[in-house]
Motif scaffolding. Sequence first.
Motif, PDB file in Angstrom:
ATOM      1  N   ASN A  57       0.843  -1.202   0.000  1.00  0.00           N
ATOM      2  CA  ASN A  57       0.000   0.000   0.000  1.00  0.00           C
ATOM      3  C   ASN A  57       0.875   1.248   0.000  1.00  0.00           C
ATOM      4  N   GLY A  58       0.606   2.151  -0.925  1.00  0.00           N
ATOM      5  CA  GLY A  58       1.360   3.397  -0.995  1.00  0.00           C
ATOM      6  C   GLY A  58       0.461   4.613  -0.973  1.00  0.00           C
ATOM      7  N   GLY A  59       1.072   5.779  -1.054  1.00  0.00           N
ATOM      8  CA  GLY A  59       0.306   7.015  -0.987  1.00  0.00           C
ATOM      9  C   GLY A  59      -0.630   7.222  -2.162  1.00  0.00           C
ATOM     10  N   THR A  60      -0.293   6.659  -3.325  1.00  0.00           N
ATOM     11  CA  THR A  60      -1.154   6.796  -4.504  1.00  0.00           C
ATOM     12  C   THR A  60      -1.628   5.465  -5.066  1.00  0.00           C
ATOM     13  N   SER A  61      -0.814   4.407  -4.930  1.00  0.00           N
ATOM     14  CA  SER A  61      -1.152   3.132  -5.568  1.00  0.00           C
ATOM     15  C   SER A  61      -0.918   1.954  -4.632  1.00  0.00           C
ATOM     16  N   ASN A  62      -1.671   0.878  -4.887  1.00  0.00           N
ATOM     17  CA  ASN A  62      -1.386  -0.433  -4.318  1.00  0.00           C
ATOM     18  C   ASN A  62      -0.705  -1.276  -5.389  1.00  0.00           C
ATOM     19  N   ASN A  63       0.209  -2.121  -4.966  1.00  0.00           N
ATOM     20  CA  ASN A  63       0.811  -3.109  -5.859  1.00  0.00           C
ATOM     21  C   ASN A  63       0.598  -4.481  -5.240  1.00  0.00           C
ATOM     22  N   ALA A  64       0.347  -5.482  -6.084  1.00  0.00           N
ATOM     23  CA  ALA A  64       0.022  -6.817  -5.585  1.00  0.00           C
ATOM     24  C   ALA A  64       0.863  -7.875  -6.280  1.00  0.00           C
ATOM     25  N   THR A  65       1.118  -8.970  -5.554  1.00  0.00           N
ATOM     26  CA  THR A  65       1.829 -10.105  -6.138  1.00  0.00           C
ATOM     27  C   THR A  65       1.278 -11.387  -5.534  1.00  0.00           C
ATOM     28  N   VAL A  66       1.618 -12.517  -6.156  1.00  0.00           N
ATOM     29  CA  VAL A  66       1.216 -13.842  -5.675  1.00  0.00           C
ATOM     30  C   VAL A  66       2.463 -14.705  -5.592  1.00  0.00           C
ATOM     31  N   GLY A  79       7.686 -21.110  -3.333  1.00  0.00           N
ATOM     32  CA  GLY A  79       8.576 -19.973  -3.511  1.00  0.00           C
ATOM     33  C   GLY A  79       8.643 -19.360  -4.886  1.00  0.00           C
ATOM     34  N   ARG A  80       7.629 -19.538  -5.718  1.00  0.00           N
ATOM     35  CA  ARG A  80       7.613 -18.940  -7.060  1.00  0.00           C
ATOM     36  C   ARG A  80       6.663 -17.748  -7.104  1.00  0.00           C
ATOM     37  N   PHE A  81       7.177 -16.596  -7.575  1.00  0.00           N
ATOM     38  CA  PHE A  81       6.297 -15.448  -7.794  1.00  0.00           C
ATOM     39  C   PHE A  81       5.597 -15.614  -9.144  1.00  0.00           C
ATOM     40  N   LEU A  82       4.294 -15.387  -9.150  1.00  0.00           N
ATOM     41  CA  LEU A  82       3.514 -15.535 -10.381  1.00  0.00           C
ATOM     42  C   LEU A  82       3.358 -14.215 -11.121  1.00  0.00           C
ATOM     43  N   VAL A  83       3.939 -13.142 -10.593  1.00  0.00           N
ATOM     44  CA  VAL A  83       3.831 -11.812 -11.195  1.00  0.00           C
ATOM     45  C   VAL A  83       5.241 -11.287 -11.430  1.00  0.00           C
ATOM     46  N   ASP A  84       5.515 -10.825 -12.661  1.00  0.00           N
ATOM     47  CA  ASP A  84       6.853 -10.348 -13.004  1.00  0.00           C
ATOM     48  C   ASP A  84       6.992  -8.828 -12.950  1.00  0.00           C
ATOM     49  N   GLY A  85       5.882  -8.110 -12.862  1.00  0.00           N
ATOM     50  CA  GLY A  85       5.930  -6.650 -12.872  1.00  0.00           C
ATOM     51  C   GLY A  85       4.893  -6.065 -11.928  1.00  0.00           C
ATOM     52  N   ALA A 111      16.115 -12.138  -1.768  1.00  0.00           N
ATOM     53  CA  ALA A 111      16.533 -12.162  -3.170  1.00  0.00           C
ATOM     54  C   ALA A 111      18.039 -12.344  -3.287  1.00  0.00           C
ATOM     55  N   HIS A 112      18.784 -11.750  -2.367  1.00  0.00           N
ATOM     56  CA  HIS A 112      20.241 -11.831  -2.427  1.00  0.00           C
ATOM     57  C   HIS A 112      20.761 -13.187  -1.953  1.00  0.00           C
ATOM     58  N   PHE A 113      20.236 -13.679  -0.832  1.00  0.00           N
ATOM     59  CA  PHE A 113      20.793 -14.881  -0.214  1.00  0.00           C
ATOM     60  C   PHE A 113      20.126 -16.171  -0.667  1.00  0.00           C
ATOM     61  N   GLY A 114      18.905 -16.107  -1.197  1.00  0.00           N
ATOM     62  CA  GLY A 114      18.253 -17.309  -1.691  1.00  0.00           C
ATOM     63  C   GLY A 114      18.115 -18.386  -0.633  1.00  0.00           C
ATOM     64  N   ALA A 115      18.619 -19.568  -0.919  1.00  0.00           N
ATOM     65  CA  ALA A 115      18.466 -20.707  -0.013  1.00  0.00           C
ATOM     66  C   ALA A 115      19.177 -20.489   1.324  1.00  0.00           C
ATOM     67  N   ALA A 175       4.872 -10.787   1.024  1.00  0.00           N
ATOM     68  CA  ALA A 175       4.463 -12.129   0.597  1.00  0.00           C
ATOM     69  C   ALA A 175       5.409 -13.176   1.186  1.00  0.00           C
ATOM     70  N   ILE A 176       6.717 -12.898   1.165  1.00  0.00           N
ATOM     71  CA  ILE A 176       7.691 -13.810   1.774  1.00  0.00           C
ATOM     72  C   ILE A 176       7.429 -13.964   3.266  1.00  0.00           C
ATOM     73  N   ALA A 177       7.134 -12.835   3.936  1.00  0.00           N
ATOM     74  CA  ALA A 177       6.855 -12.884   5.373  1.00  0.00           C
ATOM     75  C   ALA A 177       5.612 -13.721   5.660  1.00  0.00           C
ATOM     76  N   ALA A 178       4.578 -13.559   4.843  1.00  0.00           N
ATOM     77  CA  ALA A 178       3.348 -14.337   5.033  1.00  0.00           C
ATOM     78  C   ALA A 178       3.612 -15.823   4.809  1.00  0.00           C
ATOM     79  N   LEU A 179       4.432 -16.132   3.804  1.00  0.00           N
ATOM     80  CA  LEU A 179       4.745 -17.533   3.530  1.00  0.00           C
ATOM     81  C   LEU A 179       5.551 -18.151   4.677  1.00  0.00           C
TER      82      LEU A 179
END
Length: 350
Positions: free
Chosen positions: A14-23, A28-34, A134-138, A331-335
């Motif tokens: 949630n931001g001041g003007t827009s929300n952004n969403a991902t799945v 551990g796979r993101f289904l959204v690239d942008g 993203a940096h450390f991965g496994a 999303a990572i935190a929720a997972l």
Amino acid sequence: MGGADVPMVVGLDNGGTSNNATVLTVDGRFLVDGLVENPSEVRAGPAAAIEALARAFDGVLALTGVPRTAVRAVGLDTPGPASATGVISSRGSTNFSQPAWRGYDVRTALERRLGLPVLYHNDGNAAALYAHHAHFGAEAMRRSSVSAIVGTGLGGGVVEAGRVVAGAAGMAGELGHVHIPLTGLLAPDQPVPTCACGFAGDAESVASLTAIGRNLLPYWLGRFPDHPLAAEPPERAAKLVRGYGERGDALAREVFTQQAMALGRLFTVAANFTDPHAYFVGGGVVEAAPEFRDWFLATVREHTVLREEQAASATFALVPERDMAGARGVAIAALEALRAGPAPRPVVAG
């Protein structure tokens, strides 16, 4: 793209003007690239904003073809200040300016609206968590990091063993309000910078967009009186400085050298307090041309004082995919919360 047989979590930024969403799938796979954005409606008040978040949730599921029944949890981040459980500060904030937002429990409100567990972080912590994973991965759950996100203010986060350190009141990782040494950072006659929080000489008073307009440009324009930025309104001038910096302009490089020095001194504090494996820098200051971005990060590194043992293993890097980092971080935190299972019940002594 999705499937009912694969559990998912949704991340909402949630931001001041827009929300952004991902799945994010349970493996551990993101289904959204942008970016998947919709208006956040925060200026219309809490009720409208919660509905906008619900639309973001529905929209990203429709885009990815994920059925609602596959979603097990939701991650939410908002700008701060807010508690660790998503209660907006009783003093309000820049993005949540109406009185109705003060003390508003945005996490619980969204949880009730969606009928799903919602995990909350502020936006700085969310971006820090994504940079770390993203940096450390496994290896992420066995590593630590500190992130500084330079925007209108200075946000960030501390990650230990792959999880955000939130603190008792949710105020851990407020790196912008850590005081830093100013000797050698300021020019001999430069006034001590002040922060909107009331502090003088904290990291945000130097390393933020607000600091450029409030503290740095007024001083440096006095040394470069014929500079084109002197003819611009202060707020616009502050936003234009980075473009000049990318072109090697002398005034702009003075400004950004001071910002990089401030971050180096902040990371020096972190090195002696948490001794992390990695230091990440993000935000508008490094969303720039490669030469400028590399110069800025190298200057931060130059002014971070590490012991020999620390320097041998420490990493300095940029927060990747900054526009998507918030949604991906929560999303990572929720997972991770989903994997950990329900918290154990407290033992009551008889």
